[in-house]
Structure formats: C-alpha cells, structure tokens
Design a protein around this motif. Structure first.
Motif, mmCIF file in Angstrom:
data_model
loop_
_atom_site.group_PDB
_atom_site.id
_atom_site.type_symbol
_atom_site.label_atom_id
_atom_site.label_comp_id
_atom_site.label_asym_id
_atom_site.label_seq_id
_atom_site.Cartn_x
_atom_site.Cartn_y
_atom_site.Cartn_z
ATOM 1 N N ILE A 50 -5.452 -9.240 -4.797
ATOM 2 C CA ILE A 50 -5.550 -8.699 -3.444
ATOM 3 C C ILE A 50 -5.501 -7.176 -3.468
ATOM 4 O O ILE A 50 -6.174 -6.503 -2.691
ATOM 5 C CB ILE A 50 -4.401 -9.239 -2.560
ATOM 6 N N TYR A 51 -4.721 -6.666 -4.406
ATOM 7 C CA TYR A 51 -4.487 -5.213 -4.400
ATOM 8 C C TYR A 51 -4.127 -4.716 -5.790
ATOM 9 O O TYR A 51 -3.474 -5.415 -6.578
ATOM 10 C CB TYR A 51 -3.347 -4.886 -3.432
ATOM 11 N N MET A 52 -4.581 -3.494 -6.120
ATOM 12 C CA MET A 52 -4.123 -2.711 -7.261
ATOM 13 C C MET A 52 -3.984 -1.265 -6.789
ATOM 14 O O MET A 52 -4.848 -0.781 -6.051
ATOM 15 C CB MET A 52 -5.135 -2.748 -8.420
ATOM 16 N N ASN A 53 -2.906 -0.609 -7.205
ATOM 17 C CA ASN A 53 -2.814 0.806 -6.847
ATOM 18 C C ASN A 53 -3.735 1.615 -7.757
ATOM 19 O O ASN A 53 -4.380 1.086 -8.670
ATOM 20 C CB ASN A 53 -1.362 1.298 -6.896
ATOM 21 N N LYS A 54 -3.819 2.917 -7.518
ATOM 22 C CA LYS A 54 -4.779 3.767 -8.232
ATOM 23 C C LYS A 54 -4.585 3.706 -9.742
ATOM 24 O O LYS A 54 -5.547 3.603 -10.499
ATOM 25 C CB LYS A 54 -4.639 5.215 -7.749
ATOM 26 N N LYS A 55 -3.324 3.775 -10.195
ATOM 27 C CA LYS A 55 -3.063 3.778 -11.636
ATOM 28 C C LYS A 55 -3.556 2.484 -12.284
ATOM 29 O O LYS A 55 -4.168 2.502 -13.358
ATOM 30 C CB LYS A 55 -1.563 3.954 -11.902
ATOM 31 N N THR A 56 -3.305 1.328 -11.624
ATOM 32 C CA THR A 56 -3.695 0.047 -12.198
ATOM 33 C C THR A 56 -5.212 -0.109 -12.207
ATOM 34 O O THR A 56 -5.797 -0.565 -13.199
ATOM 35 C CB THR A 56 -3.048 -1.114 -11.415
ATOM 36 N N GLU A 81 0.812 -1.211 0.000
ATOM 37 C CA GLU A 81 0.000 0.000 0.000
ATOM 38 C C GLU A 81 0.852 1.270 0.000
ATOM 39 O O GLU A 81 0.340 2.369 -0.231
ATOM 40 C CB GLU A 81 -0.957 -0.025 1.189
ATOM 41 N N PHE A 82 2.136 1.108 0.218
ATOM 42 C CA PHE A 82 3.070 2.221 0.099
ATOM 43 C C PHE A 82 3.094 2.755 -1.334
ATOM 44 O O PHE A 82 3.417 3.914 -1.572
ATOM 45 C CB PHE A 82 4.471 1.733 0.512
ATOM 46 N N PHE A 83 2.715 1.901 -2.283
ATOM 47 C CA PHE A 83 2.772 2.267 -3.700
ATOM 48 C C PHE A 83 1.447 2.812 -4.225
ATOM 49 O O PHE A 83 1.251 2.929 -5.428
ATOM 50 C CB PHE A 83 3.165 1.036 -4.527
ATOM 51 N N LEU A 110 1.878 5.655 -6.615
ATOM 52 C CA LEU A 110 2.994 5.548 -7.543
ATOM 53 C C LEU A 110 2.492 5.673 -8.977
ATOM 54 O O LEU A 110 1.401 5.230 -9.319
ATOM 55 C CB LEU A 110 3.695 4.197 -7.347
ATOM 56 N N GLY A 111 3.299 6.266 -9.840
ATOM 57 C CA GLY A 111 2.909 6.450 -11.233
ATOM 58 C C GLY A 111 3.124 5.228 -12.090
ATOM 59 O O GLY A 111 2.996 5.313 -13.313
ATOM 60 N N GLU A 112 3.452 4.093 -11.506
ATOM 61 C CA GLU A 112 3.636 2.842 -12.231
ATOM 62 C C GLU A 112 2.509 1.881 -11.856
ATOM 63 O O GLU A 112 1.784 2.071 -10.876
ATOM 64 C CB GLU A 112 4.988 2.223 -11.900
ATOM 65 N N TYR A 113 2.392 0.826 -12.628
ATOM 66 C CA TYR A 113 1.380 -0.185 -12.340
ATOM 67 C C TYR A 113 1.873 -1.076 -11.190
ATOM 68 O O TYR A 113 2.989 -1.578 -11.231
ATOM 69 C CB TYR A 113 1.119 -1.069 -13.561
ATOM 70 N N VAL A 114 1.027 -1.273 -10.192
ATOM 71 C CA VAL A 114 1.360 -2.169 -9.086
ATOM 72 C C VAL A 114 0.133 -3.037 -8.783
ATOM 73 O O VAL A 114 -0.984 -2.524 -8.660
ATOM 74 C CB VAL A 114 1.761 -1.391 -7.813
ATOM 75 N N TYR A 115 0.359 -4.349 -8.711
ATOM 76 C CA TYR A 115 -0.741 -5.217 -8.290
ATOM 77 C C TYR A 115 -0.176 -6.335 -7.428
ATOM 78 O O TYR A 115 1.015 -6.663 -7.476
ATOM 79 C CB TYR A 115 -1.497 -5.789 -9.500
#
Length: 445
Positions: free
Chosen positions: A26-32, A6-8, A11-16
């Motif tokens: 389980i998780y996707m950051n805002k961008k993803t 959740e630290f990411f 972030l401007g990159e894709y994180v899942y």
C-alpha cells in the motif's frame, strides 16, 4: 495526508505498509522506494510485499501478521538479502476504513559495526532454512515434513534436542514430535499430558508475543521451580522456546535444548521464522486426519467402515489366528418402517454399544446398513468363542437381537474372503434358527 503512515514519508528509516490479508503493498516511504528501485507509489500498488521486499514467490515463512495488534510493536532483527543490510524491525497492525494493514519500520544496522560474523552465520542459516523447507515439502506425509524440519533446526543450531508441543482441549501439553542428537536420550514418551501449571509461565510470555530464552537454566530455579525440575532432569542448561500461533491463538510451542552459543543471539528469530511453516504443516496434518476419519469411519456408530476393515486386515499378521464375528441386526427394517429412522439409528447404536463392551480393543466395523463385523487378533480359539457367548448374553441383557456367526482361522491358511464368507454363512444359520424358533415372518422384520 489521510494515512497515519504518511507521517514517515521523509524518515531516514525504511517504512512500508501492506494489506494484512492480501499482502499487497500500500505504501513505501521515499527511502524504501529508492532502495528497491522505484520512483513513485503508483509503481508498487498491487504488488505483493513478499515478492518485492524478499524476492519470494510465496508469502514469507517469517510473516508474523497473526501476532500483530493495533497499538503494540513487535521488535526483531533480520538480515535482508536484497538490501544486504542488517535491520532492526518494528511491526504493528493499523486498522483504517475497516481494513487491517501491516506497518513495518526497519532501522538500518549496517554490518553490525564490524560484527560481520553474525551476519554471515545468519545468512548461511537462512539459506539452509529455505532448503529445509523445500526438502520438507517433498515428503509424503505431514508427519515426515515436521520431522525433517525439526532435524534441520536441531542440526543447524547444533542443539541436543528439537521438539514440538501441542496443547489439547484441556490445556494439557503433549510432546508430539522430537529430534535428538547422537548420544542424547529421547524424552518424547515422558513428556505427555503435562498439566497446565507446568508451562504456565511460558504461556504468560507467549500471550504477550514473547519467546522464552535462557542461557543459564539455574536462573529459573527460584522463578519457575516446577519447570526447572522438569528441565534439569533432562540435562538441559540452556534453551529457546517460541510459541506456535494459529489465528492469533497459542496452540503450543516448539524449541531447542542446548543450542550452540555461536548461534544463541538469533536462535529465537530463526525459530519464529520456521514456526509459521510448522503451524501450516500442523494444520495440513489435522485436515488430512479429519479427512481420513471421514473416509474410514461410520458417522453414526463411530465404528470403522468397509474400507477401514480392508485396511485392518492388510495390517494384521496373516500367520496368526484371527476370529471373525459377523452380525446382522434383527428387526431394523420393522423399526424403521413403524417408528422411523431415528428409532432405527438408536437400535443400531445400542447393538454397537454391546459390541464395544465385549470386544473393546479389537477391530469393529459397520459394513452395511444392518451388518456389523468384529475382527479379533491375539486371542486363542477358546477365548474367542467365549467372547462370542458373552456378546449373546450382552445382547439379551439390553433387549436387542442380532444374528451372530463366528469363525476363526489364519488368513494364510484360508484367506480373508473365505473367513468372512464362513462367518457370514454361520450368521445366516443363526438368523434362520431365530425365525424358526419365534415363528416370525422374516419378510416383515
């Protein structure tokens, strides 16, 4: 935020993040989330990563979960057809609350700053790869499946040769499957039982989750002279080899020789993607082989069973003479009744050992509790009956007794049933003579 990923969030990159066992997101950051058309995390919980991220109905062939380790990142490149973006990917394994999670960070490389040629080739290769897997899955056997996959790899990468090597229990490597281009000499038969030191440098790389790639074989001459000598003999000037993993353990490798320079920059990645399907096919092949052994062999003696004998007879030349030795173990019932079945099993194995010493290389079968059959092909009638006499001498030397009947003819002339019946009839004659000469009561032994 309790989870490290959740630290990411911003972030401007894709994180899942996905469960490494179930593939559930389980998780996707805002961008993803935004890129895949979701508004909140609640919408993705329980969905499979391969369904959402790749549009697949089954786990991805390129999934590298088994290669991931906590604290280490595996980096690779991939063109995502749903996002239509070239991505530089960093994968790692995160352990939390007793569960394992795959965390992926993907850096958007756009269209590679105008190098669209690679993306087009890459997309075309992925389409062909998926088609190859579909075709391979329709094959009747796993051996055929693996050959189809190697043919695809070799042809589409315009290579001279594609191959699979498997490691045995003694760490020796064996070339088990091979495809070669027109005009290229096969090497499979000459690349068997390679001692561990030949591929040692490659396995050191494999243990670090690395592939072996060289565009110029001469660079290996001083670094790995043993392997260089093996490869230069085959007229190899470049190659890409990737490890095959099963449950995190390297079980072998596969690769291509002399692939086209046009595809060289992503050969390793394409092989890794296909590698997961190859491992799955090898495991299915091994399971089929194990089931076949169980279906066609006698577990006590390791001889074939009645089904194996039927299959053996179907495969021999019916115009050539075949000798049948029909044996019945004398005294087995008495041993079982007086000393127990363990002693009876030992007697059976001793009789089988006598058969193996005399008839090694021929078909040997246990078709009943005390009945053994040997089928001899490629032998003259005179040699066959000499072998039968050798068996009787061997039995006497090891203090075991079997009634033995033998017959020889062609299956074309008399058929299998007649030949088996005739040898069985002679066995009963031999058994009757044994009882007559010894005065023993056959009902007690």
């Amino acid at each position: 935020m309790s989870k490290i990923w959740e630290f990411f969030e911003n972030l401007g990159e894709y994180v899942y993040v996905a469960d490494a066992e179930t593939h559930e997101l389980i998780y996707m950051n805002k961008k993803t989330l935004k890129s895949y058309g979701f508004q909140s995390l609640e919408e993705i919980i329980g969905l499979k990563c391969y369904e959402i991220l790749q549009g697949n109905s089954l786990p991805c062939g390129m999934c590298n979960n088994e290669q991931l380790k906590p604290g280490f990142f595996k980096e690779w490149e991939y063109y995502n057809p749903l996002l239509r973006r070239e991505l530089h990917i960093k994968d790692t394994l995160v352990e939390e609350d007793g569960r394992k999670y795959r965390m992926e960070i993907a850096i958007d490389c756009g269209n590679l700053n105008g190098r669209g040629h690679k993306s087009e080739d890459y997309r075309n290769m992925e389409v062909a790869l998926n088609e190859a897997i579909r075709v391979a899955q329709r094959q009747e056997s796993m051996d055929q499946t693996l050959q189809v996959l190697l043919e695809f790899v070799g042809k589409n990468l315009e290579a001279g040769r594609a191959y699979i090597f498997e490691k045995d229990d003694h760490d020796h490597d064996h070339n088990t499957y091979e495809w070669v281009a027109k005009g290229v000499a096969p090497e499979k038969d000459t690349l068997q039982d390679l001692p561990p030191e030949i591929c040692a440098e490659w396995y050191r790389k494999f243990d670090e989750n690395q592939s072996f790639v060289t565009e110029n074989l001469e660079e290996m001459k001083d670094v790995d002279p043993q392997m260089y000598e093996v490869l230069v003999r085959q007229n190899i000037h470049s190659l890409v080899v990737v490890p095959l993993y099963d449950d995190g353990k390297v079980i072998g490798f596969y690769g291509v020789d002399n692939p086209s320079t046009r595809y060289f920059e992503f050969v390793s990645e394409m092989l890794q993607i296909m590698g997961h399907f190859i491992v799955s096919s090898l495991k299915q092949r091994n399971l089929v082989r194990e089931l076949e052994v169980m279906s066609y062999s006698d577990p006590l003696t390791t001889l074939g069973n009645r089904y194996a004998m039927e299959r053996y007879i179907e495969q021999v030349d019916h115009t050539e003479p075949i000798g049948v030795v029909y044996c019945d173990i004398t005294g087995l019932k008495r041993i079982n009744d007086s000393e127990g079945h363990s002693a009876g099993d030992r007697l059976i194995r001793r009789c089988c050992d006598c058969l193996k010493r005399v008839f090694e290389g021929n078909g040997m079968f246990r078709i009943g509790g005390d009945e053994l059959v040997v089928l001899c092909t490629g032998i003259s009638e005179k040699e066959f009956y000499q072998k039968v006499e050798e068996l009787k001498t061997e039995l006497a030397a090891h203090d075991v007794s079997m009634a033995v009947g033998a017959a020889v003819n062609t299956l074309e002339a008399v058929g299998k049933d007649h030949l088996l019946t005739e040898s069985e009839r002679r066995m009963y004659q031999d058994k009757a003579e044994y009882y007559r000469s010894t005065g023993l009561d056959r009902r007690k032994i």
